[in-house]
Write a protein that holds these residues in place. Sequence first.
Motif, mmCIF file in Angstrom:
data_model
loop_
_atom_site.group_PDB
_atom_site.id
_atom_site.type_symbol
_atom_site.label_atom_id
_atom_site.label_comp_id
_atom_site.label_asym_id
_atom_site.label_seq_id
_atom_site.Cartn_x
_atom_site.Cartn_y
_atom_site.Cartn_z
ATOM 1 N N LYS A 51 0.826 -1.203 0.000
ATOM 2 C CA LYS A 51 0.000 0.000 0.000
ATOM 3 C C LYS A 51 0.866 1.262 0.000
ATOM 4 C CE LYS A 51 -3.666 2.439 2.521
ATOM 5 N NZ LYS A 51 -2.969 3.743 2.495
ATOM 6 N N GLY A 52 1.864 1.305 0.881
ATOM 7 C CA GLY A 52 2.719 2.484 0.947
ATOM 8 C C GLY A 52 3.453 2.735 -0.353
ATOM 9 N N PHE A 53 3.988 1.672 -0.944
ATOM 10 C CA PHE A 53 4.706 1.809 -2.206
ATOM 11 C C PHE A 53 3.767 2.244 -3.329
ATOM 12 C CE2 PHE A 53 5.765 -0.183 -6.277
ATOM 13 C CZ PHE A 53 6.955 0.459 -6.555
ATOM 14 N N THR A 54 2.598 1.631 -3.411
ATOM 15 C CA THR A 54 1.649 1.943 -4.481
ATOM 16 C C THR A 54 1.181 3.389 -4.391
ATOM 17 O OG1 THR A 54 0.915 -0.366 -4.530
ATOM 18 C CG2 THR A 54 -0.539 1.272 -5.547
ATOM 19 N N ASP A 55 0.849 3.843 -3.185
ATOM 20 C CA ASP A 55 0.395 5.223 -3.008
ATOM 21 C C ASP A 55 1.488 6.218 -3.385
ATOM 22 O OD1 ASP A 55 -2.026 4.268 -2.152
ATOM 23 O OD2 ASP A 55 -1.685 4.662 -0.019
ATOM 24 N N SER A 56 2.723 5.908 -3.020
ATOM 25 C CA SER A 56 3.846 6.790 -3.350
ATOM 26 C C SER A 56 4.081 6.843 -4.855
ATOM 27 C CB SER A 56 5.109 6.306 -2.633
ATOM 28 O OG SER A 56 6.236 7.073 -3.019
ATOM 29 N N LEU A 57 4.082 5.680 -5.493
ATOM 30 C CA LEU A 57 4.320 5.624 -6.936
ATOM 31 C C LEU A 57 3.213 6.355 -7.693
ATOM 32 C CD1 LEU A 57 5.888 4.558 -9.378
ATOM 33 C CD2 LEU A 57 4.533 2.450 -9.228
ATOM 34 N N ARG A 58 1.975 6.190 -7.255
ATOM 35 C CA ARG A 58 0.858 6.881 -7.903
ATOM 36 C C ARG A 58 1.075 8.397 -7.890
ATOM 37 N NH1 ARG A 58 -2.669 5.678 -4.562
ATOM 38 N NH2 ARG A 58 -3.491 3.772 -5.533
ATOM 39 N N THR A 59 1.454 8.918 -6.733
ATOM 40 C CA THR A 59 1.674 10.362 -6.601
ATOM 41 C C THR A 59 2.794 10.844 -7.504
ATOM 42 O OG1 THR A 59 0.940 10.231 -4.292
ATOM 43 C CG2 THR A 59 2.127 12.208 -4.957
ATOM 44 N N GLU A 60 3.871 10.072 -7.576
ATOM 45 C CA GLU A 60 5.011 10.466 -8.414
ATOM 46 C C GLU A 60 4.645 10.459 -9.893
ATOM 47 O OE1 GLU A 60 8.309 8.648 -5.279
ATOM 48 O OE2 GLU A 60 8.006 7.697 -7.234
ATOM 49 N N LEU A 61 3.868 9.456 -10.316
ATOM 50 C CA LEU A 61 3.448 9.401 -11.717
ATOM 51 C C LEU A 61 2.481 10.537 -12.042
ATOM 52 C CD1 LEU A 61 2.990 5.538 -12.129
ATOM 53 C CD2 LEU A 61 4.779 6.959 -13.151
ATOM 54 N N GLU A 62 1.598 10.857 -11.105
ATOM 55 C CA GLU A 62 0.691 11.982 -11.322
ATOM 56 C C GLU A 62 1.461 13.290 -11.448
ATOM 57 O OE1 GLU A 62 -2.056 11.860 -8.089
ATOM 58 O OE2 GLU A 62 -3.321 10.311 -9.007
ATOM 59 N N GLU A 63 2.460 13.479 -10.597
ATOM 60 C CA GLU A 63 3.261 14.711 -10.645
ATOM 61 C C GLU A 63 3.985 14.827 -11.977
ATOM 62 O OE1 GLU A 63 6.579 17.366 -10.448
ATOM 63 O OE2 GLU A 63 6.770 15.159 -10.552
ATOM 64 N N ALA A 64 4.402 13.693 -12.538
ATOM 65 C CA ALA A 64 5.110 13.691 -13.816
ATOM 66 C C ALA A 64 4.163 13.805 -15.010
ATOM 67 C CB ALA A 64 5.941 12.419 -13.939
ATOM 68 N N GLY A 65 2.857 13.772 -14.750
ATOM 69 C CA GLY A 65 1.900 13.844 -15.836
ATOM 70 C C GLY A 65 1.814 12.574 -16.651
ATOM 71 N N ALA A 66 2.215 11.458 -16.073
ATOM 72 C CA ALA A 66 2.190 10.187 -16.803
ATOM 73 C C ALA A 66 0.755 9.690 -16.944
ATOM 74 C CB ALA A 66 3.034 9.146 -16.071
ATOM 75 N N PRO A 67 0.372 9.220 -18.124
ATOM 76 C CA PRO A 67 -1.003 8.746 -18.362
ATOM 77 C C PRO A 67 -1.215 7.318 -17.853
ATOM 78 C CG PRO A 67 0.261 8.528 -20.365
ATOM 79 C CD PRO A 67 1.193 9.151 -19.367
ATOM 80 N N VAL A 68 -0.895 7.095 -16.576
ATOM 81 C CA VAL A 68 -0.936 5.752 -15.993
ATOM 82 C C VAL A 68 -1.898 5.742 -14.809
ATOM 83 C CG1 VAL A 68 0.402 3.860 -15.001
ATOM 84 C CG2 VAL A 68 1.474 5.397 -16.666
ATOM 85 N N SER A 69 -2.887 4.876 -14.857
ATOM 86 C CA SER A 69 -3.788 4.670 -13.735
ATOM 87 C C SER A 69 -3.154 3.654 -12.785
ATOM 88 C CB SER A 69 -5.136 4.148 -14.232
ATOM 89 O OG SER A 69 -5.962 3.767 -13.159
ATOM 90 N N VAL A 70 -3.062 3.998 -11.512
ATOM 91 C CA VAL A 70 -2.463 3.112 -10.510
ATOM 92 C C VAL A 70 -3.536 2.768 -9.479
ATOM 93 C CG1 VAL A 70 -0.662 2.818 -8.775
ATOM 94 C CG2 VAL A 70 -0.187 4.142 -10.857
ATOM 95 N N THR A 71 -3.872 1.500 -9.388
ATOM 96 C CA THR A 71 -4.956 1.042 -8.517
ATOM 97 C C THR A 71 -4.438 0.027 -7.512
ATOM 98 O OG1 THR A 71 -6.587 1.328 -10.291
ATOM 99 C CG2 THR A 71 -7.220 -0.081 -8.449
ATOM 100 N N LEU A 72 -4.903 0.163 -6.274
ATOM 101 C CA LEU A 72 -4.648 -0.847 -5.251
ATOM 102 C C LEU A 72 -5.968 -1.562 -4.965
ATOM 103 C CD1 LEU A 72 -2.630 -2.098 -3.236
ATOM 104 C CD2 LEU A 72 -3.450 -0.428 -1.545
#
Length: 340
Positions: free
Chosen positions: A166-187
Amino acid sequence: MGIQLKKLSDQVIVITGASSGIGLATARKAARLRARLVLVARNESALRIISDDLNMLGAETMHVAADVANEADVQRVADAAIERFGGFDTWLNIAGVGIFGKNEEVSTEDMRRLFDVNFWGVVHGSMVAARHLKTRGGALINMGSETSDRAVPLQGIYSASKHAVKGFTDSLRTELEEAGAPVSVTLVKPASVDTMFVSHAKNYMEAEPRLPLPVYAPEVAADALLYAAQHPVRDLYVGSRARLTGAGAHHMPRMLDKGMTRFMIPMMKTDQPPRDRNDNNLHTHGTDLMERGGVGHAARETSLYTSAVTHPRTAGAVMIGTGLALAALLQMRRRQRAQY
């Protein structure tokens, strides 16, 4: 940047843990919906049988035998998907292992192995998937658990691994959003699911383990995973108990502690003697090709909560219809009372 996910029939989906349980149920459902599949697990003979069966039914699949705990193996999966299909659109990190027993009794070696699969396997898959999906868009879906929100006794190191996911997924999601990456990250966080989890787990207890009720069919989790492959969603609970557990962990943690101390520990033990402790798939693959392991009673084939979340229009229509029916009933009762 907006995230646009393809319908399943236009997708290539990588599924780890595809040789049994939720992974196998997801593969079969995705194949029926005409997704192209890359099936991943340690058991190559099981993967070959599954892949051949799905291909005979008209699906287009390939398989790669790999241990997700090995970073090079995971990269090899991505390379094979790119070579065969030109890339992938969704990556599902489903592979996982379990241990039952008190923390002080479980060996450090076994704890590390569980983390290698449950946590580092997710990290390896996520990093490989993110690098690819950042350039083309898509979905990264990680398998958490209700224990991502609330640890349970007798599954301490498993709970810890799902907290870490959970901690890793939430962190990665935030980083991808900040980079503007078109990636949906779901837990995805399921409650108990009737899979091979118990029979595959290593057991340190004096009795054969069992999962706390209610237990859901693996198809319920598969539906949630495939919904997330087509709809950007942050978190997705499978089963109302998983949602209630998360809420309880946040709002009344000490009360949950006391409840688990009193009820959860005996609930997770059967009256059967334990099987041979070496009969598990922690360090090597075990018996595969089965979605369900049998829990001694009927698994729930649906979850009203999860259906409502994944089919909001239908749920909304049902709620509106129910509300109108109740209003009409109340009005009828008022008229009857007025007549008397």
